[in-house]
Scaffold this motif. Structure first.
Motif, PDB file in Angstrom:
ATOM      1  N   UNK A 222       1.505   5.829  -2.443  1.00 29.40           N
ATOM      2  CA  UNK A 222       2.854   6.036  -1.900  1.00 29.40           C
ATOM      3  C   UNK A 222       2.830   6.110  -0.378  1.00 29.40           C
ATOM      4  N   UNK A 223       1.801   6.722   0.185  1.00 32.55           N
ATOM      5  CA  UNK A 223       1.719   6.776   1.642  1.00 32.55           C
ATOM      6  C   UNK A 223       1.503   5.382   2.229  1.00 32.55           C
ATOM      7  N   UNK A 224       0.716   4.558   1.552  1.00 32.64           N
ATOM      8  CA  UNK A 224       0.508   3.186   2.022  1.00 32.64           C
ATOM      9  C   UNK A 224       1.805   2.386   1.958  1.00 32.64           C
ATOM     10  N   UNK A 225       2.589   2.587   0.898  1.00 33.88           N
ATOM     11  CA  UNK A 225       3.864   1.877   0.764  1.00 33.88           C
ATOM     12  C   UNK A 225       4.842   2.325   1.843  1.00 33.88           C
ATOM     13  N   UNK A 226       4.860   3.611   2.161  1.00 34.56           N
ATOM     14  CA  UNK A 226       5.751   4.115   3.226  1.00 34.56           C
ATOM     15  C   UNK A 226       5.335   3.530   4.568  1.00 34.56           C
ATOM     16  N   UNK A 227       4.035   3.527   4.840  1.00 35.18           N
ATOM     17  CA  UNK A 227       3.551   2.975   6.122  1.00 35.18           C
ATOM     18  C   UNK A 227       3.883   1.491   6.243  1.00 35.18           C
ATOM     19  N   UNK A 228       3.778   0.738   5.155  1.00 34.69           N
ATOM     20  CA  UNK A 228       4.110  -0.689   5.187  1.00 34.69           C
ATOM     21  C   UNK A 228       5.575  -0.913   5.532  1.00 34.69           C
ATOM     22  N   UNK A 229       6.447  -0.035   5.066  1.00 29.76           N
ATOM     23  CA  UNK A 229       7.879  -0.205   5.303  1.00 29.76           C
ATOM     24  C   UNK A 229       8.342   0.418   6.616  1.00 29.76           C
ATOM     25  N   UNK A 230       7.551   1.282   7.204  1.00 35.25           N
ATOM     26  CA  UNK A 230       7.918   1.865   8.498  1.00 35.25           C
ATOM     27  C   UNK A 230       7.699   0.870   9.632  1.00 35.25           C
ATOM     28  N   UNK A 231       6.725   0.012   9.528  1.00 34.38           N
ATOM     29  CA  UNK A 231       6.400  -0.907  10.617  1.00 34.38           C
ATOM     30  C   UNK A 231       7.309  -2.090  10.669  1.00 34.38           C
TER      31      UNK A 231
ATOM     32  N   UNK B  56      12.040   3.420   2.040  1.00 36.98           N
ATOM     33  CA  UNK B  56      11.278   4.592   2.463  1.00 36.98           C
ATOM     34  C   UNK B  56      11.813   5.839   1.764  1.00 36.98           C
ATOM     35  N   UNK B  57      13.127   5.977   1.725  1.00 36.97           N
ATOM     36  CA  UNK B  57      13.732   7.114   1.026  1.00 36.97           C
ATOM     37  C   UNK B  57      13.342   7.123  -0.442  1.00 36.97           C
ATOM     38  N   UNK B  58      13.282   5.950  -1.048  1.00 41.54           N
ATOM     39  CA  UNK B  58      12.901   5.856  -2.456  1.00 41.54           C
ATOM     40  C   UNK B  58      11.456   6.286  -2.658  1.00 41.54           C
ATOM     41  N   UNK B  59      10.557   5.824  -1.800  1.00 42.55           N
ATOM     42  CA  UNK B  59       9.155   6.203  -1.921  1.00 42.55           C
ATOM     43  C   UNK B  59       8.956   7.706  -1.691  1.00 42.55           C
ATOM     44  N   UNK B  60       9.685   8.268  -0.733  1.00 43.79           N
ATOM     45  CA  UNK B  60       9.605   9.715  -0.517  1.00 43.79           C
ATOM     46  C   UNK B  60      10.124  10.455  -1.748  1.00 43.79           C
ATOM     47  N   UNK B  61      11.196   9.943  -2.334  1.00 41.45           N
ATOM     48  CA  UNK B  61      11.724  10.537  -3.565  1.00 41.45           C
ATOM     49  C   UNK B  61      10.723  10.486  -4.702  1.00 41.45           C
ATOM     50  N   UNK B  62      10.002   9.372  -4.832  1.00 41.81           N
ATOM     51  CA  UNK B  62       8.959   9.269  -5.850  1.00 41.81           C
ATOM     52  C   UNK B  62       7.867  10.316  -5.622  1.00 41.81           C
ATOM     53  N   UNK B  63       7.465  10.483  -4.364  1.00 43.51           N
ATOM     54  CA  UNK B  63       6.423  11.460  -4.049  1.00 43.51           C
ATOM     55  C   UNK B  63       6.896  12.887  -4.349  1.00 43.51           C
TER      56      UNK B  63
END
Length: 93
Positions: free
Chosen positions: A84-93, A5-12
């Motif tokens: 990126x939002x879809x990837x974050x949501x997939x990893x939050x659940x 999640x941190x990585x995806x936020x960093x990408x965004x």
């Protein structure tokens, strides 16, 4: 918080598709796909983000405190990139 999640936020953040802060999120006119708030956000700000998420039809999720947000002195961010939002949501659940 999950390292992915941190990585995806960093990408965004690097891509420039992030809006920081509750006021900026509520005033932002373009498409928002995901709103993230930290657990230490005040109740009033949580209510503002909740109403913004309902108006925009985007999900609102809580995350642990994140160092990149602490550096900017804010506790909420919105992701404006669909994949990126879809990837974050997939990893939050």
């Amino acid at each position: 918080m999950n390292g992915k999640i941190e990585t995806y936020i960093g990408f965004a953040i690097k891509k420039g598709s992030v809006v920081y802060g509750c006021d900026n999120i509520s005033r932002y006119r373009k498409r928002i796909y995901l709103i993230l708030q930290t657990r230490s956000l005040s109740d009033n700000s949580q209510a503002v983000l909740k109403s913004t998420a309902e108006k925009r039809g985007c999900p609102l999720r809580q995350i642990d405190d994140y160092d990149a947000l602490a550096k900017r002195n804010c506790k909420a961010l919105a992701i404006c990139d669909k994949s990126l939002s879809a990837a974050i949501l997939d990893n939050l659940a």
